[in-house]
Design an enzyme around this catalytic site. Structure first.
Site, PDB file in Angstrom:
ATOM      1  N   GLN B 265       0.793  -1.207   0.068  1.00 23.33           N
ATOM      2  CA  GLN B 265       0.160   0.097  -0.075  1.00 23.33           C
ATOM      3  C   GLN B 265       0.946   1.089   0.086  1.00 23.33           C
ATOM      4  O   GLN B 265       0.538   2.165  -0.730  1.00 23.33           O
ATOM      5  CB  GLN B 265      -0.886   0.180   1.267  1.00 23.33           C
ATOM      6  CG  GLN B 265      -2.033  -0.766   1.266  1.00 23.33           C
ATOM      7  CD  GLN B 265      -2.911  -0.638  -0.068  1.00 23.33           C
ATOM      8  OE1 GLN B 265      -3.270   0.307  -0.277  1.00 23.33           O
ATOM      9  NE2 GLN B 265      -3.061  -1.756  -0.790  1.00 23.33           N
ATOM     10  N   HIS B 268       2.336   3.080  -3.024  1.00 23.71           N
ATOM     11  CA  HIS B 268       1.087   3.751  -4.046  1.00 23.71           C
ATOM     12  C   HIS B 268       1.423   5.154  -4.070  1.00 23.71           C
ATOM     13  O   HIS B 268       1.417   5.698  -5.289  1.00 23.71           O
ATOM     14  CB  HIS B 268      -0.174   3.520  -3.595  1.00 23.71           C
ATOM     15  CG  HIS B 268      -0.808   2.451  -4.402  1.00 23.71           C
ATOM     16  ND1 HIS B 268      -0.937   2.213  -5.586  1.00 23.71           N
ATOM     17  CD2 HIS B 268      -1.301   1.165  -3.794  1.00 23.71           C
ATOM     18  CE1 HIS B 268      -1.522   1.067  -5.939  1.00 23.71           C
ATOM     19  NE2 HIS B 268      -1.777   0.440  -4.711  1.00 23.71           N
ATOM     20  N   GLU B 333     -10.470   0.570   3.729  1.00 17.24           N
ATOM     21  CA  GLU B 333     -10.404   0.358   2.197  1.00 17.24           C
ATOM     22  C   GLU B 333     -10.208  -1.172   2.082  1.00 17.24           C
ATOM     23  O   GLU B 333     -11.190  -2.033   1.455  1.00 17.24           O
ATOM     24  CB  GLU B 333      -9.624   0.981   1.325  1.00 17.24           C
ATOM     25  CG  GLU B 333      -9.849   1.046  -0.126  1.00 17.24           C
ATOM     26  CD  GLU B 333      -8.605   1.494  -0.924  1.00 17.24           C
ATOM     27  OE1 GLU B 333      -7.853   1.859  -0.323  1.00 17.24           O
ATOM     28  OE2 GLU B 333      -8.894   1.570  -2.137  1.00 17.24           O
ATOM     29  N   HIS B 334      -9.077  -1.680   2.702  1.00 10.63           N
ATOM     30  CA  HIS B 334      -8.552  -2.962   2.528  1.00 10.63           C
ATOM     31  C   HIS B 334      -8.549  -3.603   3.824  1.00 10.63           C
ATOM     32  O   HIS B 334      -7.634  -2.826   4.859  1.00 10.63           O
ATOM     33  CB  HIS B 334      -7.291  -2.837   1.866  1.00 10.63           C
ATOM     34  CG  HIS B 334      -7.301  -2.538   0.473  1.00 10.63           C
ATOM     35  ND1 HIS B 334      -6.687  -1.278   0.035  1.00 10.63           N
ATOM     36  CD2 HIS B 334      -7.616  -3.067  -0.839  1.00 10.63           C
ATOM     37  CE1 HIS B 334      -6.863  -1.367  -1.140  1.00 10.63           C
ATOM     38  NE2 HIS B 334      -7.210  -2.116  -1.758  1.00 10.63           N
ATOM     39  N   ASP B 367      -6.101  -6.346  -5.989  1.00  7.95           N
ATOM     40  CA  ASP B 367      -5.707  -5.425  -6.812  1.00  7.95           C
ATOM     41  C   ASP B 367      -5.807  -5.849  -8.030  1.00  7.95           C
ATOM     42  O   ASP B 367      -6.012  -4.950  -9.144  1.00  7.95           O
ATOM     43  CB  ASP B 367      -4.215  -4.945  -6.383  1.00  7.95           C
ATOM     44  CG  ASP B 367      -4.320  -4.193  -5.184  1.00  7.95           C
ATOM     45  OD1 ASP B 367      -5.282  -3.696  -4.910  1.00  7.95           O
ATOM     46  OD2 ASP B 367      -3.253  -3.696  -4.880  1.00  7.95           O
ATOM     47  N   HIS B 426     -53.918  15.832  -5.484  1.00  6.25           N
ATOM     48  CA  HIS B 426     -53.509  14.296  -5.468  1.00  6.25           C
ATOM     49  C   HIS B 426     -54.645  13.748  -4.820  1.00  6.25           C
ATOM     50  O   HIS B 426     -54.931  12.369  -5.367  1.00  6.25           O
ATOM     51  CB  HIS B 426     -52.544  14.509  -4.381  1.00  6.25           C
ATOM     52  CG  HIS B 426     -51.128  14.675  -4.660  1.00  6.25           C
ATOM     53  ND1 HIS B 426     -50.781  16.015  -5.029  1.00  6.25           N
ATOM     54  CD2 HIS B 426     -50.099  14.094  -4.878  1.00  6.25           C
ATOM     55  CE1 HIS B 426     -49.476  16.192  -5.428  1.00  6.25           C
ATOM     56  NE2 HIS B 426     -49.031  14.874  -5.328  1.00  6.25           N
TER      57      HIS B 426
END
Lengths: 438, 438
Positions: B265, B268, B333-334, B367, B426
């Site tokens: 990670q 990145h 996220e992960h 991934d 209505h």
């Protein structure tokens, strides 16, 4: 087109119909710089000062003489009390509507799933509810108890642990029907706050208001702007434009029925839009006459008149096929198929929030009690979005569970791709799990 | 905590752990006023000048000497050609990954449903694909072919008729792997444009670029800001923050494996975040040592070092139960569950984008090629949102088809509720369909 007619008439076979239609539909919401700045200041104050800011804004905007935040909390008993304050037939109607809405929405609940591959690797999706949802309910005259049911019930069906409602009570005005609807829908906590400050409180939390994961519900430009700004910190539902209806009629429905269906949208709001498509020119004349005759009998005549004149249209189409083309171009919030065989037409409808089939299914039934949600994508956004539903209060987590053998095989593929992207650590993390067959 | 250590060490049993954790996680994206104004100008120019504006911006921002928009169109044959330009093992890896991604996503496709009530009234939901989706792919060095697969395949599985890809080619640099991935994923049209101008073109359309219904895919701050501004006109996917991983380990996995997972990670992006939770203090020491040892061997050592130092953490927890609590607080996220019995832990995980179960399931497999999507909710938004999926390219229309009897019964309920809201039209639209039993 007759001069001074209430509603404009268009012909879909005119060469410039496409641009006439674009002009008819054009509508953009405007959060001007001033509104944006006001809202950003309010959010900032609520984040910094919490309850105290909410008390100040409620005194200022809702003309409510509160000294302490505790006065802005409505206990569950107060909701139960409301059930006894409304008329029995109203309570009964709310209960039937709630039961139907719940029963429909239960069909939307999504379940977790998983499957196992040949080498034992398991893949799947775990579906879980949001922890907490916030429901904005407008106060004052435009207060809709049906809206409480439509927003709160899907959250409860999804399994949301706590539904928190905010509703302003300007000058102390409380709508008993709204509180009764909250009791029936199972709302857990209610705060009598509103505006951008209530949205900020739900998004960030204060000493008394718990932070939620998603804010839903209609509101004015300040509420809509605040929702836009807190998006990302929390989830939000769509920001709605004015309500619209598109009716496709083959000319065989009672023109008074169709006229009243068009007026039922028009009475919402001066910006609301009611459009009728029919291949029968004489039928359009009859509906025009019905509109002229029925309009003066409405409580909200003035609003409906502006809406019909400014944004309404009766459009002559070549045939029902062309009507479907125009409907797909508009992607309407509400679509009535008032034709002999709506089932044959349905598969050709690519975009619509809700589809009301046949001559008997008045759009108003969907607003209150048919079962499906009345929070629908407006202004053509049905091209890419859906009615509010249980799925809006659930989210998914991907599941991957590799066996040693599965990890080894996938590792070889991942390694090639990761090295192609120059991500060495990705490649090596995968390679460490490759089984060395010696 | 050792002075000069690579990664900070925290203890979840410290009294001020909650605030330490808040500080560790805090991250806000900033679209400052200058970026906002630039982006609004660009959108405006593209709406007014179409293709000509795209040519100008591409010359200016991508240093590409184009004279005419036709030079910015990549024909399908060019994509096919890319398949022959890459190495056979790369093509093979892309094809395996694509096949697995497609197969997983087919489980996500939602089907229309309807049910009939006792009186013959039909209720349901019609599910339809978007007409057209736009896929943004970043150009230059950070170009990820896997990202093309992950964004385009769900759209195709949903049944989207046309997937339009935009990818800038600064100074003419074309990534053959990206084009090959587009060919394999079945992308229909490709334009070599990027930045806010490409997002504007997809949202509003130009002479050459067709307007789409939804724009997805990662991009820099200009792309993200443009997506925020066109939201409402078109749908967008989540605006992603930096990538993050949270690993829960019982201390029995090879520390080098865990260290490499954390580094995968960290490589990145300097803002990426890697966190390890373990009840085993000695194991944390071992992972810290592995990190120190492995880091210098990475191609992207500098980036990973900043990420680990600035945003990484090794956190001692009381036990695995506390680890789960912290994971739910983070909503990562992960999430790797590197423990003996991940299946026992799974039902307690309330919020995570993707869950990697067991010691063998490296996050990197997800991934690239395990099957589930790698576009996942970041920065805690897994509390209310989901991985990108087929459901993002489908939308729903409610279906209501009342029999005369059904409309009559529902009309009575709707009438009471509509009159309670003072919406006369209505009420009367519903009442017109009530059968008068005489």
């Amino acid at each position: 087109m007759t001069q001074n007619a209430l509603v404009r008439r268009l012909n879909a076979q005119d060469t410039d119909f496409a641009s006439q239609l674009d002009q008819l539909l054009s509508w953009e919401s405007v959060s001007d710089d001033e509104v944006n700045q006001r809202v950003l200041d309010i959010i900032d104050q609520v984040r910094q000062r919490g309850d105290a800011a909410l008390v100040d804004y409620t005194r200022q905007f809702d003309a409510l003489e509160v000294q302490d935040f505790s006065e802005l909390i409505l206990p569950r008993e107060r909701l139960e009390l409301a059930l006894t304050q409304i008329q029995p037939e109203q309570r009964h109607a709310l209960e039937i509507a709630a039961e139907r809405v719940r029963s429909y929405h239960e069909h939307q609940r999504q379940e977790s799933w998983r499957y196992t591959e040949a080498d034992g690797t398991v893949l799947g999706q775990q579906v879980t509810p949001l922890d907490r949802a916030g429901l904005y309910v407008p106060g004052g005259k435009a207060t809709y108890p049906s809206s409480v049911l439509m927003n709160a019930i899907p959250a409860k069906v999804a399994g949301v642990r706590e539904v928190v409602m905010v509703v302003p009570t300007p000058r102390g005005e409380i709508n008993e029907m709204v509180l009764a609807a909250a009791a029936i829908a199972g709302v857990d906590r209610v705060f009598t706050i509103g505006g951008a400050q209530a949205v900020a409180a739900l998004a960030y939390g204060t000493e008394s208001v718990p932070a939620v994961d998603k804010v839903v519900g209609p509101g004015n430009i300040y509420v809509a702007t605040a929702k836009r700004h807190v998006f990302g910190k929390v989830g939000i539902d769509m920001i709605a434009g004015p309500s619209e209806i598109l009716v496709i009629c083959d000319g065989q429905t009672d023109p008074d029925w169709i006229a009243m269906d068009l007026l039922s949208q028009a009475e919402h709001d001066e910006d609301a839009q009611s459009i009728l498509l029919s291949p029968d020119a004489q039928f359009l004349d009859k509906v025009a006459a019905s509109l002229e005759r029925l309009l003066p009998s409405l409580e909200r005549e003035d609003i409906a008149r502006v809406s019909m004149t400014e944004r309404g249209a009766l459009i002559l189409v070549r045939d029902l096929e062309q009507a479907v083309e125009v409907a797909n171009r508009i992607a309407p919030e509400h679509l009535e198929l008032s034709v002999a065989n709506p089932d044959a037409m349905l598969p050709k409808i690519r975009h619509a929030g809700a589809i009301f089939m046949g001559r008997y299914t008045a759009e108003a039934l969907g607003d209150y009690c048919a079962g499906p949600n009345h929070v629908l994508p407006t202004s053509g956004t049905a091209r890419f979005s859906s009615p509010l539903g249980v799925y809006d209060f659930q989210k998914r987590s991907s599941i991957i569970y590799c066996t040693p053998q599965g990890a080894s095989e996938l590792g070889k593929v991942a390694s090639v791709l990761a090295r192609g992207e120059s991500l060495t650590a990705h490649a090596r993390s995968a390679e460490l799990r490759i089984i060395n067959d010696k």
